[in-house]
Design a protein around this motif. Sequence first.
Motif, PDB file in Angstrom:
ATOM      1  N   ASP A   1       0.814  -1.137  -0.078  1.00  0.00           N
ATOM      2  CA  ASP A   1      -0.031   0.066  -0.040  1.00  0.00           C
ATOM      3  C   ASP A   1       0.852   1.212  -0.096  1.00  0.00           C
ATOM      4  O   ASP A   1       0.718   2.128   0.809  1.00  0.00           O
ATOM      5  N   TYR A  31       0.708  16.069  -1.340  1.00  0.00           N
ATOM      6  CA  TYR A  31      -0.722  15.990  -1.383  1.00  0.00           C
ATOM      7  C   TYR A  31      -1.071  14.935  -0.520  1.00  0.00           C
ATOM      8  O   TYR A  31      -0.956  13.704  -0.623  1.00  0.00           O
ATOM      9  N   TYR A  33      -5.283  13.117   1.431  1.00  0.00           N
ATOM     10  CA  TYR A  33      -6.342  13.331   1.362  1.00  0.00           C
ATOM     11  C   TYR A  33      -7.124  12.293   2.167  1.00  0.00           C
ATOM     12  O   TYR A  33      -6.475  11.221   2.638  1.00  0.00           O
ATOM     13  N   TYR A  35     -11.024  10.345   2.496  1.00  0.00           N
ATOM     14  CA  TYR A  35     -12.074   9.683   1.965  1.00  0.00           C
ATOM     15  C   TYR A  35     -12.777   8.907   2.972  1.00  0.00           C
ATOM     16  O   TYR A  35     -12.341   8.335   3.799  1.00  0.00           O
ATOM     17  N   GLN A  37     -15.874   5.623   2.431  1.00  0.00           N
ATOM     18  CA  GLN A  37     -16.212   4.723   1.257  1.00  0.00           C
ATOM     19  C   GLN A  37     -17.652   4.191   2.106  1.00  0.00           C
ATOM     20  O   GLN A  37     -17.566   3.679   3.036  1.00  0.00           O
ATOM     21  N   LEU A  43     -16.448   6.709  -3.266  1.00  0.00           N
ATOM     22  CA  LEU A  43     -15.378   7.384  -2.339  1.00  0.00           C
ATOM     23  C   LEU A  43     -15.808   8.862  -2.547  1.00  0.00           C
ATOM     24  O   LEU A  43     -15.740   9.320  -3.399  1.00  0.00           O
ATOM     25  N   PHE A  90     -10.434   6.125   4.234  1.00  0.00           N
ATOM     26  CA  PHE A  90      -9.095   5.856   3.470  1.00  0.00           C
ATOM     27  C   PHE A  90      -8.196   7.252   3.361  1.00  0.00           C
ATOM     28  O   PHE A  90      -8.902   8.272   3.323  1.00  0.00           O
ATOM     29  N   SER A  94      -0.547  11.803  -3.032  1.00  0.00           N
ATOM     30  CA  SER A  94      -0.176  12.142  -4.327  1.00  0.00           C
ATOM     31  C   SER A  94       1.003  13.066  -4.522  1.00  0.00           C
ATOM     32  O   SER A  94       0.999  14.162  -3.757  1.00  0.00           O
ATOM     33  N   TYR A 101      -0.503  12.501 -11.611  1.00  0.00           N
ATOM     34  CA  TYR A 101      -1.809  12.787 -11.006  1.00  0.00           C
ATOM     35  C   TYR A 101      -2.576  11.855 -10.206  1.00  0.00           C
ATOM     36  O   TYR A 101      -3.293  12.150  -9.355  1.00  0.00           O
ATOM     37  N   GLU A 102      -2.171  10.624 -10.338  1.00  0.00           N
ATOM     38  CA  GLU A 102      -2.678   9.571  -9.524  1.00  0.00           C
ATOM     39  C   GLU A 102      -2.435   9.529  -8.109  1.00  0.00           C
ATOM     40  O   GLU A 102      -1.558  10.122  -7.592  1.00  0.00           O
ATOM     41  N   GLN A 103      -3.479   9.114  -7.414  1.00  0.00           N
ATOM     42  CA  GLN A 103      -3.490   9.104  -5.785  1.00  0.00           C
ATOM     43  C   GLN A 103      -3.039   7.538  -5.487  1.00  0.00           C
ATOM     44  O   GLN A 103      -3.566   6.583  -6.159  1.00  0.00           O
ATOM     45  N   TYR A 104      -2.597   7.395  -4.400  1.00  0.00           N
ATOM     46  CA  TYR A 104      -2.256   6.027  -3.757  1.00  0.00           C
ATOM     47  C   TYR A 104      -2.929   5.911  -2.363  1.00  0.00           C
ATOM     48  O   TYR A 104      -2.508   7.021  -1.535  1.00  0.00           O
ATOM     49  N   PHE A 105      -3.273   5.050  -2.090  1.00  0.00           N
ATOM     50  CA  PHE A 105      -4.222   4.463  -0.991  1.00  0.00           C
ATOM     51  C   PHE A 105      -3.589   3.944   0.066  1.00  0.00           C
ATOM     52  O   PHE A 105      -3.081   2.886  -0.246  1.00  0.00           O
ATOM     53  N   GLY A 106      -3.891   4.257   1.369  1.00  0.00           N
ATOM     54  CA  GLY A 106      -3.645   3.234   2.290  1.00  0.00           C
ATOM     55  C   GLY A 106      -4.811   2.087   2.662  1.00  0.00           C
ATOM     56  O   GLY A 106      -5.617   2.017   1.769  1.00  0.00           O
ATOM     57  N   PRO A 107      -4.597   1.367   3.527  1.00  0.00           N
ATOM     58  CA  PRO A 107      -5.200   0.078   3.732  1.00  0.00           C
ATOM     59  C   PRO A 107      -6.595   0.304   4.394  1.00  0.00           C
ATOM     60  O   PRO A 107      -7.586  -0.537   4.492  1.00  0.00           O
TER      61      PRO A 107
ATOM     62  N   PHE B  34      -8.794   7.739 -14.502  1.00  0.00           N
ATOM     63  CA  PHE B  34      -8.058   6.769 -13.862  1.00  0.00           C
ATOM     64  C   PHE B  34      -9.007   5.665 -13.403  1.00  0.00           C
ATOM     65  O   PHE B  34     -10.123   5.796 -13.381  1.00  0.00           O
ATOM     66  N   TYR B  36      -9.144   2.385 -10.658  1.00  0.00           N
ATOM     67  CA  TYR B  36      -8.504   1.680  -9.478  1.00  0.00           C
ATOM     68  C   TYR B  36      -9.389   0.319  -9.289  1.00  0.00           C
ATOM     69  O   TYR B  36     -10.513   0.155  -9.657  1.00  0.00           O
ATOM     70  N   ARG B  42      -9.203  -4.321   1.564  1.00  0.00           N
ATOM     71  CA  ARG B  42      -7.914  -3.697   1.066  1.00  0.00           C
ATOM     72  C   ARG B  42      -8.239  -2.277   0.548  1.00  0.00           C
ATOM     73  O   ARG B  42      -9.344  -1.823   0.227  1.00  0.00           O
ATOM     74  N   GLY B  43      -7.181  -1.471   0.504  1.00  0.00           N
ATOM     75  CA  GLY B  43      -7.313  -0.124  -0.028  1.00  0.00           C
ATOM     76  C   GLY B  43      -7.333  -0.162  -1.484  1.00  0.00           C
ATOM     77  O   GLY B  43      -7.391  -1.300  -2.352  1.00  0.00           O
ATOM     78  N   LEU B  44      -7.947   0.976  -2.190  1.00  0.00           N
ATOM     79  CA  LEU B  44      -7.860   1.022  -3.836  1.00  0.00           C
ATOM     80  C   LEU B  44      -6.338   0.902  -4.412  1.00  0.00           C
ATOM     81  O   LEU B  44      -5.337   1.583  -3.627  1.00  0.00           O
ATOM     82  N   SER B 102      -5.303  18.500  -7.249  1.00  0.00           N
ATOM     83  CA  SER B 102      -5.567  16.983  -7.621  1.00  0.00           C
ATOM     84  C   SER B 102      -6.594  16.268  -7.288  1.00  0.00           C
ATOM     85  O   SER B 102      -6.557  14.940  -6.908  1.00  0.00           O
ATOM     86  N   PHE B 106     -14.594  10.252  -7.942  1.00  0.00           N
ATOM     87  CA  PHE B 106     -14.923   8.833  -8.032  1.00  0.00           C
ATOM     88  C   PHE B 106     -16.421   8.470  -8.485  1.00  0.00           C
ATOM     89  O   PHE B 106     -17.193   9.004  -8.236  1.00  0.00           O
TER      90      PHE B 106
END
Lengths: 114, 116
Positions: A1, A31, A33, A35, A37, A43, A90, A94, A101-107, B34, B36, B42-44, B102, B106
Amino acid sequence: DAGITQSPRHKVTETGTPVTLRCHQTENHRYMYWYRQDPGHGLRLIHYSYGVKDTDKGEVSDGYSVSRSKTEDFLLTLESATSSQTSVYFCAISPADSSSYEQYFGPGTRLTVT
Amino acid sequence: AQSVAQPEDQVNVAEGNPLTVKCTYSVSGNPYLFWYVQYPNRGLQFLLKYITGDNLVKGSYGFEAEFNKSQTSFHLKKPSALVSDSALYFCAVRDMWDGTASKLTFGTGTRLQVTL
């Protein structure tokens, strides 16, 4: 992750109590964020940060506050938890530079408000 | 305001068959798009993106997506589905001219079920 941790991973709390969720990154991305869900909603952005001490509201910010005192940490606080805030939360990060520009998510953190 | 629609809550496909997960978008400027994937508890995970250039974008795990500006669509595809592809898939959009941090919007997600 992607170098992102969230704590706690699960929490049950009572209505009216304050709750703080923590997001920690090791990527040094600018950056961050928060969210939530929920089924049928996908999200939804709560708050985001574009630097230390720089934060702004998302589309569902009522009842939530955030703080970012260090690049690596982004805290989400529920001032007085309500049952409608039961959700999975979540954190994402980024670099948001011109090539990525994509975002990476935590668990995620599963929060239940009783 | 930007928005994303995923018209199917669930897509069912047999293993070995091609799959398509649909996404349409609305932005005032040019879109960044995008896909995902989310596995249970799990996360995305980021699959692929369209920023500019070739309309057919290739991503992780054999997935690809086709950008169609006239139909404002960005459908996710895979030539041959695997049972392990079963998961929740999210499409997201950002307006190219969005000067803020950014922010992505979704869709509500499409559950892909691949059966033997």
